[in-house]
Write a protein that holds these residues in place. Structure first.
Motif, PDB file in Angstrom:
ATOM      1  N   LEU B 314      45.713  -4.257 -35.716  1.00 43.44           N
ATOM      2  CA  LEU B 314      45.681  -5.455 -34.858  1.00 43.44           C
ATOM      3  C   LEU B 314      44.368  -6.213 -35.060  1.00 43.44           C
ATOM      4  O   LEU B 314      44.351  -7.443 -35.134  1.00 43.44           O
ATOM      5  CB  LEU B 314      45.852  -5.040 -33.391  1.00 43.44           C
ATOM      6  N   GLU B 317      44.635  -8.232 -38.194  1.00 42.99           N
ATOM      7  CA  GLU B 317      45.486  -9.412 -38.023  1.00 42.99           C
ATOM      8  C   GLU B 317      44.786 -10.499 -37.192  1.00 42.99           C
ATOM      9  O   GLU B 317      44.884 -11.680 -37.485  1.00 42.99           O
ATOM     10  CB  GLU B 317      46.809  -9.030 -37.345  1.00 42.99           C
ATOM     11  N   LEU B 318      44.094 -10.059 -36.141  1.00 47.50           N
ATOM     12  CA  LEU B 318      43.430 -11.033 -35.263  1.00 47.50           C
ATOM     13  C   LEU B 318      42.301 -11.750 -35.991  1.00 47.50           C
ATOM     14  O   LEU B 318      42.061 -12.937 -35.780  1.00 47.50           O
ATOM     15  CB  LEU B 318      42.884 -10.339 -34.006  1.00 47.50           C
ATOM     16  N   TYR B 321      43.048 -14.996 -37.653  1.00 45.72           N
ATOM     17  CA  TYR B 321      43.087 -16.227 -36.846  1.00 45.72           C
ATOM     18  C   TYR B 321      41.698 -16.748 -36.534  1.00 45.72           C
ATOM     19  O   TYR B 321      41.520 -17.891 -36.162  1.00 45.72           O
ATOM     20  CB  TYR B 321      43.855 -15.984 -35.555  1.00 45.72           C
TER      21      TYR B 321
END
Lengths: 248, 323
Positions: B314, B317-318, B321
């Motif tokens: 996670l 993935e974060l 952004y």
């Protein structure tokens, strides 16, 4: 040292709260009641102060008749005697504070200890109100307490930090978790507690200042998108946090 | 004319954000009652106070006196009680945090006036106030009708929105309370800031760990995720009771009640006491091995899986952004 400790009877924190028939208070059916968890820290601290300096620990409860069960627990933990001001009203903090202050004026304590809040109405108001009514200093949400002569030093967490506050006896202290490790009463203490006196009194009424219109259980609709920990699913969660919750 | 009084809290030369929330809440009552909105501040920095104009406050009662340099609950509440009396205040709004709560309790007892703490909504109906307040750690809430010449409320931070509503002029009126040295009953002798550490009560995002983290040595995983999100680190009661984390991080019924924009529960099953402390968060993400864990029932997003596998993924993935 004369030590007064406020204790209240609250539903066990594991209780699922349901609205009662009147629509204004909880459904008490099947609810287990306990000593307010924060009050246990207050009482334990009171007992330790007595063990160190001598004196007497008196508990005071403004509550209904069945509060006697939790008062017996407090007496088993080591309080010398108890006062119960009998009432069915529990929301009005000023009423509670006023009746505690009335007894305090008679007892003349060196220190009054409370839990930082009662986990039913969570108002955090009674300790402050009692201190004002008695014109005593006040230190709330205390997690470390030292008494030296008439000097009192307390530590507490405040938002974003911690502070050390000094005052003098007599004073009002409200206890936070972490202040101490409350003791468990042993069987002989439980038996002994049965013979300790509970002084039952009638309250002095105050003019009612509130009317509870209704009590409700908050409900928030949740999206409930539950995925696995596969690479694709976690990428999807990150996307949702970005596009849906817009937090990143 | 009757007044609405809001506390403008100045700490370390900054106006606390909650003050703007109080101004907005007070302004709405002012519009309904046609009362005047007043601020009160204990400060020597008048320049700083100009910022309140942005939120529509045009008058401040300033207590700028060396006696008030350091906080003392009995002293500050005594001064406020004099302000309330002198300016014919009917509504007093204070923040529901450590200082606000203890001041409000003393003030209410001093004025023998009704006081509702930790309100999450406040409306006026026919000259009477209706306050909504969570009880049983948020498992329930009550609506309370409050009547009286003076009414005191503490408002929960982060719940009322601070709305920009610029006004042109700010009038500052100095007030010198009639207090003596023996009114200063408590003295703050030392204070420490948790440097570089966000408090769960003030954070927009909170990442908490539970028993599923298996040991304090793995908490860096929680901290790393918090770091990527710019979040505060919280903990479940189990983790605090085990001594893995300090009590000031505990979220739940015997810890702190938080309502951030996003709450991330990692390895927390969701005991009723924990849910009580975070269920009012705007969004909830739960990561847990057990698909039947109660935490998923209150979650917007959930990851069923091993947190030692899920959190690093996670984070990765974060980070995409953030770039």
């Amino acid at each position: 040292m004369k030590i007064l400790v406020g204790i209240s009877r609250v539903p066990d924190t594991a209780t699922r709260i349901l609205v009662g028939k009147d629509g204004k208070s909880i459904d008490e059916q099947g609810v287990k009641f306990i000593i307010n968890p924060y009050d246990e820290f207050a009482l334990e601290e009171g007992l330790r102060i007595k063990e160190k300096f001598g004196g007497e620990v008196v508990t005071i409860t403004v509550g209904p008749e069945p509060s006697k069960e939790i008062i017996r627990t407090a007496l088993a933990m080591g309080a010398d005697r108890a006062v119960l001001v009998k009432t069915n009203s529990s929301f009005d903090s000023f009423f509670t504070a006023k009746n505690i202050a009335i007894y305090a004026k008679e007892f003349n304590p060196d220190i009054i200890l409370f839990g930082k809040q009662s986990v039913d109405y969570d108002s955090l108001a009674v300790p402050a109100m009692v201190s004002e009514l008695l014109n005593f200093p006040l230190i709330t949400i205390v997690s470390k307490l030292t008494i030296d002569g008439s000097k009192v030093v307390a530590e507490r967490d405040v938002v974003g930090g911690r502070e050390v506050v000094e005052t003098t006896l007599p004073c009002v202290i409200s206890a936070q978790k972490g202040l101490n490790e409350p003791r468990y009463p042993k069987l002989p203490d439980i038996l002994k507690a049965k013979n300790k006196p509970i002084d039952e009194r009638s309250p002095q009424e105050t003019s009612p200042m509130y009317e509870i219109i209704n009590m409700e259980i908050p409900h928030r609709a949740r999206k409930n998108i539950i995925l696995s920990d596969s690479d694709e699913d976690i990428a999807e969660i990150a996307r949702l946090l970005h596009e849906d919750a817009k937090i990143i | 004319m009757k007044k609405i009084l809001v506390l403008i809290e100045v700490l370390e030369n900054k106006i606390k954000r909650v003050s703007y929330e109080l101004i907005t809440a007070g302004r709405k009552i002012a519009e309904q009652t046609n009362y005047e909105l007043l601020g009160v501040a204990f400060s020597s920095n008048t320049e700083l106070l100009e910022k309140v104009k942005e939120f529509g406050l045009s008058k401040i009662i300033l207590i700028n006196n060396s006696t008030f340099e350091k906080y003392s609950v009995s002293l500050f509440s005594k001064a406020l009680s004099q302000v309330v009396t002198k300016y014919q205040v009917e509504y007093v709004l204070l923040p529901a945090h450590t200082y606000g709560l203890e001041i409000a309790g003393r003030l209410a007892a001093n004025l023998e006036s009704p006081y509702i703490s930790d309100c999450i909504s406040l409306t006026i109906d026919n000259g009477k106030a209706i306050a909504k307040k969570p009880i049983y750690a948020g498992k329930a809430q009550i609506n309370v009708l409050v009547d009286g010449n003076i009414k005191i409320f503490t408002l929960r931070p982060n719940v009322f929105t601070a709305e920009v509503n610029p006004t042109e002029k700010l009038e500052i009126e100095e007030f010198n309370p009639d207090v003596g040295d023996n009114d200063k009953k408590e003295v703050v002798v030392n204070s420490f800031r948790n440097e570089g550490k966000l408090d769960v009560l003030e954070a927009e995002i909170v990442v908490s760990g539970g028993r599923g983290i298996k040991g304090p040595e793995h908490y860096n995983l929680i901290e790393e995720l918090a770091n990527v999100l710019g979040a505060a680190v919280g903990a479940s009661r189990a983790v605090v009771d085990a001594g893995w984390r300090p009590h000031n991080e505990q979220v739940g019924q015997t810890g702190k009640t938080v309502s951030p924009t996003l709450y991330v529960a990692c390895g927390i099953s969701g005991a009723i006491q924990h849910l009580a402390g975070m269920a009012s968060s705007k969004f909830i993400l739960a990561i847990n091995k057990d698909k039947d864990a109660p935490i998923f029932k209150v979650a917007d997003y959930g990851i069923v899986g091993d947190l030692f596998n899920a959190i690093p993924k996670l984070i990765k993935e974060l980070k995409k952004y953030k770039e």
